[in-house]
Design an enzyme around this catalytic site. Structure first.
Site, short mmCIF file in Angstrom:
data_model
loop_
_atom_site.label_atom_id
_atom_site.label_comp_id
_atom_site.label_asym_id
_atom_site.label_seq_id
_atom_site.Cartn_x
_atom_site.Cartn_y
_atom_site.Cartn_z
N ASP A 171 -13.17 -46.53 3.31
CA ASP A 171 -12.30 -47.33 2.45
C ASP A 171 -13.00 -47.63 1.13
O ASP A 171 -12.42 -47.51 0.05
CB ASP A 171 -11.94 -48.63 3.17
CG ASP A 171 -10.77 -49.36 2.54
OD1 ASP A 171 -9.97 -48.72 1.83
OD2 ASP A 171 -10.65 -50.57 2.77
N HIS A 254 -5.25 -44.26 -1.59
CA HIS A 254 -4.50 -45.21 -0.77
C HIS A 254 -3.03 -44.81 -0.63
O HIS A 254 -2.40 -45.10 0.39
CB HIS A 254 -4.64 -46.62 -1.33
CG HIS A 254 -5.87 -47.32 -0.85
ND1 HIS A 254 -7.12 -47.10 -1.41
CD2 HIS A 254 -6.07 -48.22 0.15
CE1 HIS A 254 -8.02 -47.82 -0.78
NE2 HIS A 254 -7.41 -48.51 0.18
N HIS A 257 -3.07 -42.36 2.11
CA HIS A 257 -3.19 -43.12 3.36
C HIS A 257 -1.82 -43.62 3.81
O HIS A 257 -1.43 -43.50 4.98
CB HIS A 257 -4.13 -44.31 3.19
CG HIS A 257 -3.93 -45.38 4.23
ND1 HIS A 257 -2.96 -46.37 4.12
CD2 HIS A 257 -4.55 -45.60 5.42
CE1 HIS A 257 -2.99 -47.13 5.19
NE2 HIS A 257 -3.95 -46.69 5.99
N HIS A 271 -7.87 -47.61 9.17
CA HIS A 271 -7.44 -47.57 7.77
C HIS A 271 -8.40 -46.74 6.91
O HIS A 271 -7.99 -45.83 6.19
CB HIS A 271 -7.35 -49.01 7.23
CG HIS A 271 -7.11 -49.10 5.77
ND1 HIS A 271 -5.85 -49.01 5.20
CD2 HIS A 271 -7.98 -49.31 4.73
CE1 HIS A 271 -5.95 -49.13 3.89
NE2 HIS A 271 -7.23 -49.32 3.57
#
Length: 366
Positions: A171, A254, A257, A271
């Protein structure tokens, strides 16, 4: 457009800091609702209760239902009202933090975030990521302020599952590349302005720390040791990445994602693991130099992050299966449009295939 920089009011990191949570809460209110998982309560519940008793502050515990969804937020709002709580606390992982922050916002009370893992940069942000009850991404809830306190007990985090801290590195690795893209495009960040040099500098420091300390920290974490490298990685995963993404902006990683959340087989992935593949895909979209791509990819493999679709649980790599991911990543309200060039689903689909090929080649499968 002006630059904007935001951060939590206070960040505390060190060993045995969970022992002090009652003292910190006392500075904000008299009665707290503590959102925690059942497993988390078994591990830290007694420690938290003792700290509250010592400081003569009341605490009510409630178990998290598993998703930061509108239904879960509404359920907890009612518990806050019923118990007349004036402080919200989230103890555990990213979705617990996001839920606690959202509940505190709607109830207009301060919030303390106390991670027991370092798996995301969610703790420091004025943002909650809202999912459906089934775990599909729905929207970002932008909050008017950051948490009042982020409390990191490094003894607890160093003993958490290694995979979670590694996911946090994934992340965090997205932070610099997304901030760099937003800086080039002049995009609006989560903080409500353009990227300033402070945010970009913190994002770069996050990247440098990950590169230098990540592999060493991974070795130490494998034996549950809290070394200086582990301390630095915890700070990079949480504070540097948290400030870096929020004031530096989100872009391709992101958004990709979020696209991956449409695939049921990815729901068991963390995540940061999905974001990591999103970073790799973003770098392919940017067509960065081969030397830089190999440098970053080698680091990802060295710390144990997934770099292929198969490692994310995706066995079907057909166009029919992956195109919905690309379409979702390009949603009108998502951050892929912060890239310094126009991106469409066809480009994302091809970049995902190429990223997977680069990853397979790096680990010797292609």
């Amino acid at each position: 457009m002006s630059t904007v920089f935001i951060s939590p009011s206070k960040y505390v990191q060190g060993p045995n800091e969970m022992d002090n949570i009652g003292s910190y809460t006392k500075q904000l209110g008299k009665k707290a609702l503590c959102l925690i998982s059942k497993g988390g309560y078994k591990r830290q519940g007694n420690q938290i209760e003792k700290s509250f008793e010592k400081n003569e502050v009341q605490v009510v515990f409630d178990y998290f239902n598993g998703e930061c969804s509108k239904n879960e937020i509404n359920r907890l709002k009612e518990i806050v009202k019923e118990n007349q709580c004036d402080v919200m606390i989230g103890v555990g992982g990213g979705k617990i933090f996001d839920t606690a922050k959202a509940v505190a916002y709607y109830c207009q009370i301060p919030v303390i975030v106390a991670p027991t893992i370092a798996s995301t940069d969610a703790p420091c942000s004025a943002l909650s990521v809202i999912y459906s009850d089934e775990g599909v991404f729905e929207e970002y809830l932008f909050l008017p302020s950051n948490p009042n306190l982020v409390l990191m007990d490094t003894d607890i985090i160093a003993k958490s599952p290694v995979r979670l801290t590694v996911a946090g590195m994934g992340d965090a690795m997205a932070t610099y590349f997304e901030a760099r893209a937003c800086y080039k495009s002049g995009a609006l960040t989560c903080a409500g302005g353009k990227v300033g040099v402070a945010a970009l500098g913190i994002a770069k420091l996050c990247f440098d720390t990950l590169i230098e300390e990540g592999p060493k920290a991974r070795v130490a974490l494998d034996v549950g040791a809290c070394t200086k490298s582990v301390e630095k990685i915890i700070e990079a995963n949480t504070l540097l990445s948290g400030i870096g993404f929020e004031s530096g902006g989100l872009a391709g990683a992101h958004a990709i994602h979020n696209g991956l959340t449409v695939l049921e087989e990815c729901h068991s992935m963390n995540h940061g693991e999905k974001v990591n593949f999103g970073t790799l895909t973003q770098l392919v979209l940017e067509n960065i130099k081969e030397e830089e791509l190999n440098y970053v990819l080698s680091w990802m493999v060295s710390v144990g992050l997934p770099v292929t679709l198969e490692q994310l649980g995706i066995e079907d790599t057909s166009r029919e299966h992956l195109m919905p991911v690309a379409i979702a990543a390009c949603a009108e309200n998502d951050t892929l449009h912060n890239m310094p060039f126009e991106v469409n689903p066809e480009m994302v689909y091809n970049a995902m295939l190429a990223a997977d090929a680069y990853g397979r080649k790096k680990i010797g499968l292609f």
